[in-house]
Design a protein around this motif. Structure first.
Motif, mmCIF file in Angstrom:
data_model
loop_
_atom_site.group_PDB
_atom_site.id
_atom_site.type_symbol
_atom_site.label_atom_id
_atom_site.label_comp_id
_atom_site.label_asym_id
_atom_site.label_seq_id
_atom_site.Cartn_x
_atom_site.Cartn_y
_atom_site.Cartn_z
ATOM 1 N N ILE A 193 45.908 43.788 30.184
ATOM 2 C CA ILE A 193 47.104 43.746 29.507
ATOM 3 C C ILE A 193 48.290 43.774 29.472
ATOM 4 O O ILE A 193 49.695 42.998 30.052
ATOM 5 N N ALA A 194 48.190 45.112 30.179
ATOM 6 C CA ALA A 194 49.860 45.583 30.564
ATOM 7 C C ALA A 194 49.874 45.016 31.579
ATOM 8 O O ALA A 194 51.601 44.447 32.491
ATOM 9 N N ALA A 195 49.296 44.403 32.731
ATOM 10 C CA ALA A 195 49.225 44.374 33.642
ATOM 11 C C ALA A 195 49.125 42.134 33.918
ATOM 12 O O ALA A 195 50.711 41.839 34.809
ATOM 13 N N GLU A 196 48.867 41.562 33.167
ATOM 14 C CA GLU A 196 48.960 40.317 32.595
ATOM 15 C C GLU A 196 50.212 40.744 31.778
ATOM 16 O O GLU A 196 51.651 39.134 32.679
ATOM 17 N N GLN A 197 50.856 41.217 31.334
ATOM 18 C CA GLN A 197 52.268 40.943 30.698
ATOM 19 C C GLN A 197 53.629 40.736 32.010
ATOM 20 O O GLN A 197 54.560 40.146 31.739
ATOM 21 N N ALA A 198 53.494 41.684 32.965
ATOM 22 C CA ALA A 198 54.007 41.588 33.830
ATOM 23 C C ALA A 198 54.416 40.694 34.623
ATOM 24 O O ALA A 198 55.201 40.461 34.963
ATOM 25 N N TYR A 199 53.270 40.415 35.168
ATOM 26 C CA TYR A 199 52.812 39.258 35.695
ATOM 27 C C TYR A 199 53.689 38.123 34.931
ATOM 28 O O TYR A 199 54.656 37.612 35.816
ATOM 29 N N ARG A 203 50.675 39.775 39.967
ATOM 30 C CA ARG A 203 49.510 38.657 39.907
ATOM 31 C C ARG A 203 47.871 40.001 40.504
ATOM 32 O O ARG A 203 47.036 39.324 40.060
ATOM 33 N N ALA A 204 48.523 40.221 41.786
ATOM 34 C CA ALA A 204 47.314 41.069 42.790
ATOM 35 C C ALA A 204 47.010 42.431 41.119
ATOM 36 O O ALA A 204 45.799 42.671 41.564
ATOM 37 N N GLU A 205 47.497 43.063 40.847
ATOM 38 C CA GLU A 205 47.488 44.075 40.147
ATOM 39 C C GLU A 205 46.869 43.097 38.828
ATOM 40 O O GLU A 205 45.636 43.449 38.049
ATOM 41 N N TYR A 206 47.461 41.886 38.029
ATOM 42 C CA TYR A 206 46.699 41.491 36.759
ATOM 43 C C TYR A 206 45.337 41.061 37.292
ATOM 44 O O TYR A 206 44.172 41.006 36.591
ATOM 45 N N GLN A 207 44.355 40.180 38.683
ATOM 46 C CA GLN A 207 43.562 40.045 38.793
ATOM 47 C C GLN A 207 42.756 41.295 38.545
ATOM 48 O O GLN A 207 41.515 41.142 38.743
ATOM 49 N N ALA A 208 43.421 42.072 39.679
ATOM 50 C CA ALA A 208 41.901 43.825 39.510
ATOM 51 C C ALA A 208 41.741 43.977 38.404
ATOM 52 O O ALA A 208 40.900 44.678 38.130
ATOM 53 N N ALA A 209 42.535 44.053 37.555
ATOM 54 C CA ALA A 209 42.236 44.198 35.857
ATOM 55 C C ALA A 209 41.408 43.718 35.864
ATOM 56 O O ALA A 209 40.544 43.754 35.422
ATOM 57 N N MET A 210 41.562 42.728 35.701
ATOM 58 C CA MET A 210 40.694 40.938 35.280
ATOM 59 C C MET A 210 39.055 41.465 35.392
ATOM 60 O O MET A 210 38.007 41.848 34.311
ATOM 61 N N SER A 211 38.797 41.481 36.295
ATOM 62 C CA SER A 211 37.720 42.006 37.670
ATOM 63 C C SER A 211 37.325 43.242 37.037
ATOM 64 O O SER A 211 35.774 42.859 36.851
ATOM 65 N N GLU A 212 38.524 44.528 36.658
ATOM 66 C CA GLU A 212 37.590 45.365 36.528
ATOM 67 C C GLU A 212 37.199 45.418 34.923
ATOM 68 O O GLU A 212 35.784 45.954 34.458
#
Length: 734
Positions: A278-284, A358-367
């Protein structure tokens, strides 16, 4: 004579005849025929005690003699007394260490229980055994075996032991009496010591029994606990259940297994991954909207500063030169170049930041997706484990229950202990029995008092018993209360065999008594004495004929013409020898006038009509119409007609005579005539509506009645004085 003169003459009360007289006498007309109940009043009791005084005194003397003999023959007994204190056990209301609270106990119930234990057969047997009383020949006489002597000794102890509570205290007084003072003190102290020892042993035995019981229970619970733990482990191994909860914490639920613990950890990691995504998505999203102005401003700050300096210089020279001036064109070109560099730099900064976010957001989604899958798998395993853990939890609860019960039994076993069953004694000796200096029994004074009062009570009881067994008419109160009859007078007993001879002396007690009775007879009706008067009695030989002769003399002395009729045609009392020719029976069977059959007597104004020949059927003659005619003829010729009738009971003569006479007098022998017989006789008279004016007691003893005085208490100066009194009475009646 007035009322006061009558009372002075010995007549207590006189009632008129008829219903009025019955009401004045306290007689209720509807219940008149009922026999009244005998009441034990104070006057009656006094009379009984006085009459039987010699019997009562004799019994009292006999009681004193028996008391003296019993005292002299009794074996002296010595009594020794010991005092013990009873200490009831207390019960703590609150647990120790959690605050103080008063102890509660039931003193009364506990002390009564200890009183019963002191009187118990078991304690007596123990004392007999401790003191070896079975071998003491002075205590247990007789030739018996050992067991029988011990039992006899225990019986003697139990019989002679006395236990008393001292007021409302916790003290018990133990006393024992024996013919040996030393043995009395020894036995009473033996009872006190044996009671204390028995109490301690009883408490120890109670705690020992509790310990044995707890040991058996602990062994049973231990086996149950071990068995339940083995079943729990075997089932966990079979089902592959690994419980990571506390070893003594009971059942931890799903979190106590490895799968449950893993599920909890994955849930926590999944929650963290969701937060990170959620935090990565907001930053992206913010980078896409160009909201990173702080970083762009930092990267283009130098360029913006240079542009600002050129812009300031351009504005300054614009005041001197035209915009198309070459130098101005050059400055403007330099400013436009800096603008392009700032824009290019800003674009580079934004594009680089967006790629990183975006890379961080995609990694968080995968985890997050990976963790969510693992949580789903573990949730299924936990649900499967929950189904398999039902039996496990049942066994686990059984294990916990056995473990708690085992711990409680161990704790209680430790609390009891060996010393805990003894503690302090519930009884203690306050005063030990001392050697008695003198015997307490027999008590001469007490025995004399018991003998005296016992003899008096026995004598009074015998007197009452004899009195009520011999239910006779004795006193004026008996005439009034039992027979409901007016009392006319009491004729004292005389020692002479012929009471008629005593009537010749006007000053004799019997003459005075008959004079009083005759005087009372004048007040029985409103018109004076009945002119035709029947005198009868319940049974023969009650003094009826003597009474008739005395009354006839009284009326004759007053100057009245008196005719005495002997109507007892079964056993006549006035026999003249001329009965074959003259008499009542002849007149009843003929029409002859009465005058030729009347005989003169030796007294002035007194005539006699004898009974005549004895008929075979006197009752039939008296029931004829001739009798009322004869009496009417006699009434015309004489002032008073006095009829001597036969006894009442068993004969019909007296009721027939009473029915035709104006009044009837009952003659009752005191102490001889039974109440029931007299009452039945009166009932027969009253059935024929006869007028019973009163009763006269003959052979009456004034001493036993409690009334006034004797006739002998007064004497007279001369016969002339009596004549003057008679003449005064005549003048008053005239």
């Amino acid at each position: 004579m007035g009322k006061n003169e009558l009372e002075a003459a010995g007549v207590s009360q006189v009632w008129p005849v008829g219903n009025q007289g019955r009401q004045l006498a306290g007689i209720d007309e509807p219940g008149y025929e009922r026999e009244p109940k005998v009441e034990l009043t104070l006057a009656t009791l006094y009379r009984l005690l006085w009459e039987w005084r010699w019997l009562i005194l004799s019994m009292a003397g006999a009681g004193l003699g028996v008391a003296i003999v019993v005292t002299l023959l009794s074996t002296p007994l010595y009594q020794s007394t010991a005092v013990i204190e009873i200490n009831p056990p207390t019960v703590e209301v609150m647990e120790s260490g959690k605050g103080s609270a008063p102890a509660v106990s039931n003193d009364r119930t506990f002390i009564e229980t200890q009183h019963g234990l002191l009187r118990s057969r078991a304690l007596a047997e123990r004392v007999a055994q401790d003191l070896n009383l079975g071998s003491d020949e002075g205590f247990v006489p007789g030739d018996m075996d050992r067991a029988a002597r011990q039992a006899a000794a225990a019986t003697i102890l139990e019989k002679n032991l006395k236990v008393e509570r001292v007021d409302e205290s916790r003290l018990l007084k133990i006393s024992f009496s024996s013919n040996d003072p030393g043995r009395s003190a020894l036995i009473v102290n033996g009872f006190a010591d044996a009671f204390i020892r028995t109490s301690l042993e009883r408490r120890y035995q109670a705690s020992s029994y509790a310990r044995d019981f707890l040991e058996r229970q602990i062994g049973t619970v231990r086996r149950d606990l071990e068995g339940s733990e083995r079943r729990l482990v075997a089932y966990a191994q079979q089902q592959g259940i690994i419980n990571t909860g506390s070893a003594q914490g009971g059942n931890p639920g799903d979190t106590g297994s490895l799968t449950g613990a893993s599920l909890i950890a994955l849930n926590q990691a999944l929650a963290a991954a969701q937060t990170k995504r959620i935090a990565a998505e907001q930053a992206y999203q913010q980078s896409l909207r160009g909201s990173n102005t702080a970083e762009v401003g930092e990267r283009t700050a130098e360029l913006r500063n240079s542009r600002a300096a050129l812009q300031a210089e351009y504005q300054e020279k614009l005041n001197l030169f035209q915009p198309d001036y070459p130098q101005m064109v050059q400055l403007r070109a330099r400013i436009e170049g800096l603008d392009k560099e700032i824009a290019s730099e800003s674009s580079n900064v934004r594009q680089g930041r967006a790629g990183t976010l975006r890379a961080e957001y995609q990694a968080a989604m995968s985890e997050e997706a990976e963790l969510r899958g693992k949580v789903g798998e573990l949730r299924g395993e936990v649900l499967n484990l929950r189904g398999r853990s039902i039996e496990y939890n049942i066994i686990q609860r059984d294990v916990d229950t056995n473990r708690e019960l085992y711990a409680a039994l161990l704790q209680r076993y430790k609390e009891i202990g060996v010393a805990g069953g003894i503690g302090t004694s519930q009884a203690s000796v306050v005063d030990r029995g001392q050697l008695p200096a003198s015997p307490y029994s027999p008590n001469l004074l007490f025995n004399l008092l018991v003998g005296l009062f016992g003899g008096l009570a026995l004598g009074a009881g015998i007197a009452l018993l004899l009195e009520f067994i011999n239910d006779t008419i004795k006193t004026p109160d008996d005439v009034r209360d039992r027979l409901r009859l007016a009392f006319l007078g009491g004729i004292p007993a005389t020692k002479s065999r012929k009471p008629v001879e005593d009537l010749r002396d006007a000053t004799s007690p019997i003459s005075e008594a008959y004079f009083s009775a005759a005087t009372a007879l004048h007040f029985t009706t409103e018109s004076g004495a009945p002119r035709i008067l029947l005198v009868t009695s319940t049974r023969p030989a009650e003094g009826k004929s003597t009474t008739i002769w005395a009354l006839a003399q009284h009326f004759a002395r007053l100057g009245n013409r008196v005719l005495l009729i002997d109507a007892d045609m079964r056993k006549p009392a006035f026999v003249t020898g001329a009965e074959k020719d003259d008499g009542l029976s002849n007149l009843l069977t003929s029409r002859d006038p009465i005058a030729p059959h009347v005989i003169e007597t030796g007294f002035d104004n007194l005539w006699l009509l004898p009974c005549g020949p004895l008929p075979p059927n006197p009752a039939e003659l008296l029931a004829s119409r001739r009798l009322p005619a004869l009496l009417s003829e006699a009434r015309e010729q004489f002032d008073f007609v006095i009829v001597d009738g036969p006894p009442i009971l068993g004969l019909a003569d007296a009721p027939l005579l009473a029915a035709v006479c104006e009044g009837t007098i009952m003659v009752i022998e005191a102490g001889k005539t039974r109440t029931r017989a007299a009452f039945e006789a009166l009932s027969r008279l009253r059935t024929g509506e006869s007028n019973v004016v009163g009763g006269i007691l003959t052979r009456y003893t004034h001493d036993v009645s409690g009334y006034g005085y004797k006739y002998e208490a007064y004497s007279y100066k001369s016969v002339e004085q009596s004549d003057r009194e008679i003449k005064a009475l005549e003048n008053s009646e005239a």
